[in-house]
Design an enzyme around this catalytic site. Structure first.
Site, PDB file in Angstrom:
ATOM      1  N   ASP A  85       0.938  -1.329   0.016  1.00 16.16           N
ATOM      2  CA  ASP A  85      -0.122  -0.091   0.051  1.00 16.16           C
ATOM      3  C   ASP A  85       0.910   1.112  -0.087  1.00 16.16           C
ATOM      4  O   ASP A  85       1.788   1.254   0.812  1.00 16.16           O
ATOM      5  CB  ASP A  85      -0.832   0.093   1.284  1.00 16.16           C
ATOM      6  CG  ASP A  85      -1.897   0.946   1.274  1.00 16.16           C
ATOM      7  OD1 ASP A  85      -2.360   1.520   0.367  1.00 16.16           O
ATOM      8  OD2 ASP A  85      -2.487   1.406   2.524  1.00 16.16           O
TER       9      ASP A  85
ATOM     10  N   GLU B 263      -3.278   5.777  -8.142  1.00 15.45           N
ATOM     11  CA  GLU B 263      -4.163   6.610  -7.626  1.00 15.45           C
ATOM     12  C   GLU B 263      -4.078   8.082  -8.264  1.00 15.45           C
ATOM     13  O   GLU B 263      -3.191   8.615  -8.656  1.00 15.45           O
ATOM     14  CB  GLU B 263      -3.796   6.809  -5.992  1.00 15.45           C
ATOM     15  CG  GLU B 263      -4.773   8.115  -5.332  1.00 15.45           C
ATOM     16  CD  GLU B 263      -4.431   8.105  -3.696  1.00 15.45           C
ATOM     17  OE1 GLU B 263      -3.476   7.310  -3.418  1.00 15.45           O
ATOM     18  OE2 GLU B 263      -5.055   8.842  -3.286  1.00 15.45           O
TER      19      GLU B 263
ATOM     20  N   GLY C  85      -8.793   5.424   2.869  1.00 14.93           N
ATOM     21  CA  GLY C  85      -9.318   6.560   4.154  1.00 14.93           C
ATOM     22  C   GLY C  85     -10.824   6.172   4.538  1.00 14.93           C
ATOM     23  O   GLY C  85     -11.776   6.735   4.667  1.00 14.93           O
TER      24      GLY C  85
ATOM     25  N   ASN D  56      -9.822   0.534   1.797  1.00 16.38           N
ATOM     26  CA  ASN D  56      -8.584   0.467   2.540  1.00 16.38           C
ATOM     27  C   ASN D  56      -8.874   1.010   4.051  1.00 16.38           C
ATOM     28  O   ASN D  56      -9.514   2.100   4.226  1.00 16.38           O
ATOM     29  CB  ASN D  56      -7.593   1.400   2.031  1.00 16.38           C
ATOM     30  CG  ASN D  56      -6.631   0.713   0.830  1.00 16.38           C
ATOM     31  OD1 ASN D  56      -7.382   0.095   0.310  1.00 16.38           O
ATOM     32  ND2 ASN D  56      -5.454   1.181   0.413  1.00 16.38           N
TER      33      ASN D  56
HETATM   34  P1  13P Z   1      -7.959   5.166   7.470  1.00 15.96           P
HETATM   35  O1  13P Z   1      -6.686   4.956   8.334  1.00 15.96           O
HETATM   36  O2  13P Z   1      -8.651   6.324   7.274  1.00 15.96           O
HETATM   37  O3  13P Z   1      -8.886   3.793   7.738  1.00 15.96           O
HETATM   38  O4  13P Z   1      -7.246   4.938   5.929  1.00 15.96           O
HETATM   39  C1  13P Z   1      -6.389   3.739   5.442  1.00 15.96           C
HETATM   40  C2  13P Z   1      -5.966   3.765   4.160  1.00 15.96           C
HETATM   41  O5  13P Z   1      -6.599   4.317   3.319  1.00 15.96           O
HETATM   42  C3  13P Z   1      -4.662   3.075   3.932  1.00 15.96           C
HETATM   43  O6  13P Z   1      -4.201   3.372   2.611  1.00 15.96           O
END
Ligand code: 13P
Length: 391
Positions: A82, A134, A210, A231
């Site tokens: 990631d 992205e 997020g 995610n």
């Molecule tokens: P959050 O921490 O807001 O859940 O987002 C995680 C994320 O997008 C990792 O790439």
């Protein structure tokens, strides 16, 4: 068939209107909590490792545990890098066992983002590994502090999304439509109309970064508009943090194991809530039937050498291990020599590839061509070689 092709996994989710959770993990408690939740739900899951978290653990060491956990379960699993920061990070991630990679060049200009993403796609395709790109900017770092949210949100536009997907060949697209990484400050406003138009324009699985802080209704709306991978991290870190705070209230809990007890279960409960909400529970069998297994392929040579000394042979082998190990998609290079003096063949190469696509790309890779033409073939005598699929 535990480790599966992530492209097959997310295409299935996209076609059938659900999302697979990609949970970032930072310790064995996270790993075990995520896997056990997915097992309880009979669901596919993505074990995700964010490069911005590498300051908290040793990536190489944790990947051994991640790969072992993925191989030991019966639910379909993919392992994802990631927010990788460079081409080199993607190559390392694949070498250590990731079968999906994301490179985050979203903060660069569109032209530079396309160029870097294109180079990642070319490398990853030669390894059979799908790529997430992205476009737009989701503020924040995959961390736990809201104050680590630099920059303003930049929304993904429909036209840019279309040309980015066409020009890069990414398999999945992460979009910016109003979410932020980490804890939400205030109620998030998501631009569903924009998401719908992007989905209609690109027709590939979409990704939301997020995930923490969104409502059940928002998740439902996202999934209806093509989001197939979500995610998620901060909420799991918060669940672990609450559990530690609770443990400290017990005056008899002094040592590490007492203070960290119950973390795995707290994480697991939150992962299970998400999996059930996002519609992936009960799908393990369907996916195991639909997805190709992700299994290494091995390239084995047994050979003799002529015209050089034993020391020169060992030097040639060392050079080969070093060089061939750098080729994308090579997991490991193991060499050996016969124990019995009377053996018909004296030396072995065993090169492990992450996917059968690497058989071709390895053969043609300039590092392999140079080593084989200048150091190996001139001294290699009789030999047997085979490429085979491991069981
Ligand atoms: P959050 O921490 O807001 O859940 O987002 C995680 C994320 O997008 C990792 O790439």
């Amino acid at each position: 068939m535990p480790l599966v092709n992530m492209r097959d996994m997310l295409n299935h989710a996209y076609q059938h209107g659900y999302a697979v959770g990609a949970f970032d993990l930072v310790s064995l408690d996270f790993l075990e909590g995520i896997i056990s939740a997915a097992e309880r739900c009979d669901a596919p899951v993505i074990l995700s490792l964010a490069e911005s978290h590498f300051e908290y653990f040793n990536f190489e060491i944790i990947m051994s545990a991640v790969v072992t956990a993925a191989r030991n379960t019966s639910i379909p699993v993919a392992i994802h890098l990631d927010h990788g920061e460079s081409l080199a990070s993607a190559v390392t991630g694949i070498r250590l066992g990731c079968n999906g990679v994301m490179i985050d060049s979203s903060s660069q200009s569109l032209t530079d983002n396309i160029q870097l993403t294109r180079s990642i796609v070319e490398m990853a395709q030669a390894c059979g590994v799908p790529v997430e790109g992205e476009l737009g900017y989701v503020p924040g770092i995959e961390g736990e502090d809201a104050e680590r949210h630099p920059g303003e949100i930049a929304y993904t536009t429909v036209n840019e999304a279309k040309s980015y997907v066409e020009q890069t060949g990414v398999d999945f697209l992460a979009v910016s439509i109003g979410t932020v990484h980490g804890r939400m400050q205030g109620k998030p406003e998501l631009d569903f109309q924009r998401l719908q138009e992007i989905n209609e324009a690109v027709h590939i699985p979409l990704v939301i970064h997020g995930g923490t802080g969104l409502s059940d209704e928002q998740f439902k709306q996202l999934i209806e508009r093509g989001v197939s991978k979500i995610n998620y991290y901060t909420s799991l870190a918060d669940a672990a943090g609450s559990r530690i705070r609770k443990n400290t209230q017990d005056s008899t809990a002094n040592g590490y194991t007492n203070l960290t007890s119950g973390i795995k279960e707290a994480i697991s409960t939150e992962v299970e809530r998400c999996i059930r909400l996002w519609g992936s529970s009960g799908r393990a069998d369907q996916l195991n039937a639909h997805c190709k297994a992700w299994k290494p392929v091995e390239h084995l040579i047994i050979y003799n050498v002529h015209g050089i000394t034993e020391d020169e042979t060992l030097a040639m082998i060392e050079e080969g291990k070093k060089t061939l190990g750098k080729i994308p998609g090579v997991l490991e290079v193991v060499t050996g020599h016969a124990i019995q003096d009377e053996a018909s063949y004296r030396y072995t190469w065993l090169v492990r590839f992450c996917h059968d696509a690497v058989i071709e790309s390895y053969k043609n890779h300039p590092l392999h061509v140079a080593f084989a033409d200048t150091l190996f073939r001139p001294v290699a005598g009789e030999r047997i070689s085979i490429d085979y699929q491991t069981h």
